[in-house]
Scaffold this motif. Structure first.
Motif, PDB file in Angstrom:
ATOM      1  N   MET A   1       0.846  -1.206   0.000  1.00  0.00           N
ATOM      2  CA  MET A   1       0.000   0.000   0.000  1.00  0.00           C
ATOM      3  C   MET A   1       0.883   1.259   0.000  1.00  0.00           C
ATOM      4  O   MET A   1       1.835   1.336   0.790  1.00  0.00           O
ATOM      5  N   ASN A   2       0.607   2.191  -0.866  1.00  0.00           N
ATOM      6  CA  ASN A   2       1.379   3.439  -0.885  1.00  0.00           C
ATOM      7  C   ASN A   2       1.090   4.252   0.373  1.00  0.00           C
ATOM      8  O   ASN A   2      -0.004   4.174   0.946  1.00  0.00           O
ATOM      9  N   LYS A  26      11.655  11.896  -3.254  1.00  0.00           N
ATOM     10  CA  LYS A  26      11.937  11.403  -4.620  1.00  0.00           C
ATOM     11  C   LYS A  26      10.864  10.440  -5.097  1.00  0.00           C
ATOM     12  O   LYS A  26      10.537  10.382  -6.274  1.00  0.00           O
ATOM     13  N   THR A  27      10.306   9.633  -4.159  1.00  0.00           N
ATOM     14  CA  THR A  27       9.368   8.574  -4.565  1.00  0.00           C
ATOM     15  C   THR A  27       7.954   9.101  -4.816  1.00  0.00           C
ATOM     16  O   THR A  27       7.145   8.420  -5.435  1.00  0.00           O
ATOM     17  N   LEU A  44      13.794  20.054  -6.409  1.00  0.00           N
ATOM     18  CA  LEU A  44      13.469  18.696  -5.940  1.00  0.00           C
ATOM     19  C   LEU A  44      12.052  18.281  -6.369  1.00  0.00           C
ATOM     20  O   LEU A  44      11.649  17.147  -6.144  1.00  0.00           O
ATOM     21  N   LEU A  45      11.315  19.235  -6.955  1.00  0.00           N
ATOM     22  CA  LEU A  45       9.913  18.960  -7.280  1.00  0.00           C
ATOM     23  C   LEU A  45       9.671  18.843  -8.789  1.00  0.00           C
ATOM     24  O   LEU A  45       8.531  18.622  -9.219  1.00  0.00           O
ATOM     25  N   ALA A  75       3.404  13.055  -0.827  1.00  0.00           N
ATOM     26  CA  ALA A  75       4.201  13.709   0.231  1.00  0.00           C
ATOM     27  C   ALA A  75       3.629  15.077   0.564  1.00  0.00           C
ATOM     28  O   ALA A  75       3.112  15.790  -0.312  1.00  0.00           O
ATOM     29  N   PHE A  76       3.718  15.419   1.835  1.00  0.00           N
ATOM     30  CA  PHE A  76       3.426  16.780   2.309  1.00  0.00           C
ATOM     31  C   PHE A  76       4.740  17.371   2.792  1.00  0.00           C
ATOM     32  O   PHE A  76       5.498  16.701   3.501  1.00  0.00           O
TER      33      PHE A  76
END
Ligand SMILES: C[S@@+](CC[C@H](N)C(=O)[O-])C[C@H]1O[C@@H](n2cnc3c(N)ncnc32)[C@H](O)[C@@H]1O
Length: 257
Positions: A1-2, A26-27, A44-45, A75-76
């Motif tokens: 599950m992510n 990164k993921t 990084l985005l 991600a937050f």
């Protein structure tokens, strides 16, 4: 599950992202990034869907996250980290085991490093209090800033919404003397400024500049942390080190052998 990752992103300088935070970021293919992180973390985005979490109500936000989790981690970027003054708790509870929180560099940590000052110092300051006049409110029976200030206390004042002169007058009553104060504005961000003074001089030091966005009707957060207390200017010599070595550390070393 992510998973949905709540990454402590530090004050805004990507160099202060932890290695763990960078690896997880990164993921993720969707990143919820409040201002100014979408700009300062831009490198990084690249190639990711970048969204402001504050554009959605809770139901829309959770639905969007669930939808994105079907294909990849989400991600937050949490300003500073979750420890203090962070609005993400309801989301973390909502996602339960699917939510993971990563520690980051809090604004207090970055400020202490920038000032080159530990915030408690034996014989000078014995407590550090994190506080915001915005959340303290003025309900009957609640302590005021004046009550929290006092001998031996360092106050870290977040989200200040009081005119600086009024804030200093309250603190002056609490401390009952003039003490050092620093305004840390946009730490780790373009336009960083550190204004130092004492409760009696700091208003003049700011030269009328509005470091708290008090004149901005949009209510935009000011990104200024206030630190006040005697530790900011205390002189320390090596006697404290030697005392501890003699009475504490030596005994521990013997115990370890
Ligand atoms: C909602 S709180 C976030 C605190 C954060 N969760 C932490 O771990 O430190 C926002 C307040 O933190 C302070 N702040 C946030 N980013 C800052 C920065 N880059 N420089 C100085 N103060 C900052 C300001 O007082 C701002 O009003």
């Amino acid at each position: 599950m992510n998973k949905v990752y709540f990454i402590g992103a530090g004050p805004g300088d990507p160099d202060l992202l932890t290695l763990q935070g960078a690896a997880v970021l990164k993921t993720a293919t969707t990143v919820f990034a409040p201002e100014p992180y979408e700009r300062t973390f831009a490198d990084l985005l690249t190639g990711k869907e970048v969204v402001s979490p504050f554009d959605y109500d809770f139901t829309e936000l959770t639905a969007r996250i669930k939808n994105r989790l079907e294909t990849a981690p989400v991600a937050f970027l949490i300003p500073g980290d979750l420890t203090f003054y962070s609005p993400f708790q309801a989301l973390i509870n909502y996602f339960g085991d699917a939510a993971q929180v990563l520690a980051g560099v809090g604004i207090a940590n970055a400020a202490s490093a920038r000032l080159k000052r530990t915030l408690d110092l034996p014989g000078v300051c014995n407590r550090a209090i994190l506080v915001s006049p915005r959340t303290l409110g003025n309900e009957e029976g609640m302590p005021s800033l004046e009550n929290l200030a006092g001998k031996g206390a360092v106050l870290l004042i977040y989200m200040n919404n009081r005119p600086l002169a009024d804030l200093c007058a309250d603190l002056r009553r609490g401390y009952r003397q003039d003490v050092p104060i620093a305004l840390l504005h946009r730490l780790g961000l373009p336009g960083e400024e550190i204004i130092r003074g004492t409760l009696d001089t700091i208003v003049e030091e700011t030269a009328g500049l509005d470091y708290f966005n008090l004149a901005d009707p949009s209510g935009k957060p000011s990104l200024t942390l206030v630190i006040v207390g005697e530790t900011l200017s205390a002189e320390v010599d090596g006697s404290w080190w030697d005392y501890r070595r003699e009475h504490i550390w030596k005994k521990r070393r013997k115990g370890n052998r």
